[in-house]
Every structure is written in C-alpha cells, then in structure tokens.
Design an enzyme around this catalytic site. Sequence first.
Site, short mmCIF file in Angstrom:
data_model
loop_
_atom_site.label_atom_id
_atom_site.label_comp_id
_atom_site.label_asym_id
_atom_site.label_seq_id
_atom_site.Cartn_x
_atom_site.Cartn_y
_atom_site.Cartn_z
N HIS A 38 0.82 -1.21 0.00
CA HIS A 38 0.00 0.00 0.00
C HIS A 38 0.85 1.26 0.00
CE1 HIS A 38 -4.36 -1.06 1.16
NE2 HIS A 38 -3.80 -2.12 0.61
N GLU A 107 -6.48 -0.69 -6.02
CA GLU A 107 -7.42 0.21 -5.36
C GLU A 107 -7.00 1.66 -5.62
OE1 GLU A 107 -5.50 -1.68 -2.93
OE2 GLU A 107 -6.76 -3.47 -3.01
#
Length: 331
Positions: A38, A107
């Site tokens: 991330h 994402e």
Amino acid sequence: MTRFGYTLMTEQSGPRELVRYASDAERAGFDFEVCSDHFFPWLAAQGHSPYAWSVLGAVAQATERVGLMTYVTCPTVRYHPAVVAQKAATLGLLSDGRFTLGLEAGENLNEHVVGERWPAVDERHEMLAEALEIVDALFSGDLVSYRGNHFQVDSARLWDLPDSPVEIGVAVSGPQSVEHFAPLADHLIATEPKQELVERWDATRADAATGPSRKIGQLPISWDPDRDAAVARAHEQFRWFGLGWPVNANLPTTESFERASGFVRPDDVAASIPCGPDLDAVVEAASAFWEAGFTDLSVVQIGDERQQQFLDEGAGPLLARLREAAPADAA
C-alpha cells in the site's frame, strides 16, 4: 494439509517492527507470510504504510523457511509491470525461491498518488491481463518488446532471475475476473470463502489445460485476552473491511474510508471478525475457507498494539487448533 500464513500488515506497523514480526512468525510455526503493498493505510488510526518491497527484501534475509508473498501488488498504475517483474525476480533470488508474486487490479487509494486517472473495472482487468503477459515474458529471461493497448515495453530483459520462474497468484472476486485470469496465473487469491470462485477457477484452468493451483485466502482476527479491547481495536482499525470490494477499490483517501465506515458499529465488526481470546471462534471462521476449497489461509492479527503478544502467546495454540481442525487432504 491446509497451509496457514501470517500477514505482514504494512498499514498498521512500521518497517522495523514488520521484519521482527516476520522472524517471530516463522518461529511460531506459520507456513508462509504475505505482505500488503500500500501507499496509504485504510484508516488514519492504522498509521503506517512503508514500502512493501523493501520490507520483503529484509524479511527474506531475516527468515529461512517460510514462503513469502505480496498480498497483493497492483502492476498497472503506480508500478509499471516491467518494474514489478524485476522486483519479483530479485525477491525470488533473495528468498532462495520462497517468493510468490500476488497481483490484483488495484485500489484507487494506493494508485491515485501518481496523478493518473482511475480506470473503470473492465479497463483495470484489461490492464492487469496485459501486465501478466509482460511479467510472464520477462520471467523467461528473453529480450522483450511489447505493444499493448495500455502498456509498452521497449527491449527489456531481466538479468538476475531465480532458477525457477516466480509463481504468480491473482486476486479475483467474481466470474469475470476468474475468466480473465485463471488461464494466466498459477494461483487464486481471494478474501472471501466463496466455493463458486474455486470451482469456476478450477474449471477454467482445466479448459486451458493448466496445472493444479493453490487457493489463498485471508482472515482478519483481533486476538486479545480482553474481548472488549479486541472489539474496540477491530472497530477502530478494520471497520472498513465490511464495505465490500466495489467500495474499497474506488475510494481515494483515508478520509473517504473514515466517512464511508462511519455508520459501522463495534457490534457489526464483532459479528464478522473473531475478537478476543476464543480460539474456537477463529477456527470456526477459518473453516469456511477450507470448506470452500481453499488450500492456504493467512491470518491478519489486527493492530500493532497486541501483535507481539499474539506471536508470543496466541499464535502457537491457534496454529495447533487450526491444524487439528483442517482436513488433511486440502492441498
């Protein structure tokens, strides 16, 4: 037997702590370790997001036995697929062949940071399919040029490759993604224990004459001697989990996740995530995965606060319970 893993959750711990946890998780008896990739944490309360590939390089040297894996990397916006191939090959060498490359369509939370637009899901799947073709071609060691609808590669070659190509897992969530990626990847990745995904995956791979594959799931838990503290921590840091993939893939910032999950109550989180010291509750939740045909399951211990205590006190007894309950012929 079903293999059980430990999650290096980069969103909730710093890089030095993650490397220490990885070493301790190996000593606790986990079979493999997966690492999130991330740029942002889901919620500000989690408070971290170090570079996963640096963490994994250190973990490869701090461990000897456990399998390692990204869970999962998006090779389409923040990273070019040729760069992902190079990183994965290097991890394959550093880990002496223990590394599996886990990929996903991504994402918005993590990919918007490079200033590119966020594509719709069909286009993201097209991009991921092209990325898989590029990664696979570069793993051959040949000189690769590629012209696709989304990516170009100009005379690229990987000069340092492991003896065997790094195996690839792809995250899927429904029939469309299974049809796209089952023929292109080695292993299935999913966060929900859906038997229909496994069955469709195997049927699609059989039609494509590909070999057997692992099915790798993930289960969040909030282990703590104090159940109330466990519920409070899970609500503070993991209430976004129940929003569902269509929402989680598209929200752009931690503030967006704060607002979208603002209606989620502690009782809602406790109803979906095992919280507290009850190991039987974890086994019951885990059983849904092997009953659906999953061969591998990685546990996420929520929060940094009790992470070391979980590894020191909870992980060993939990693994013993899981291995006792899991079917012997799962993999």
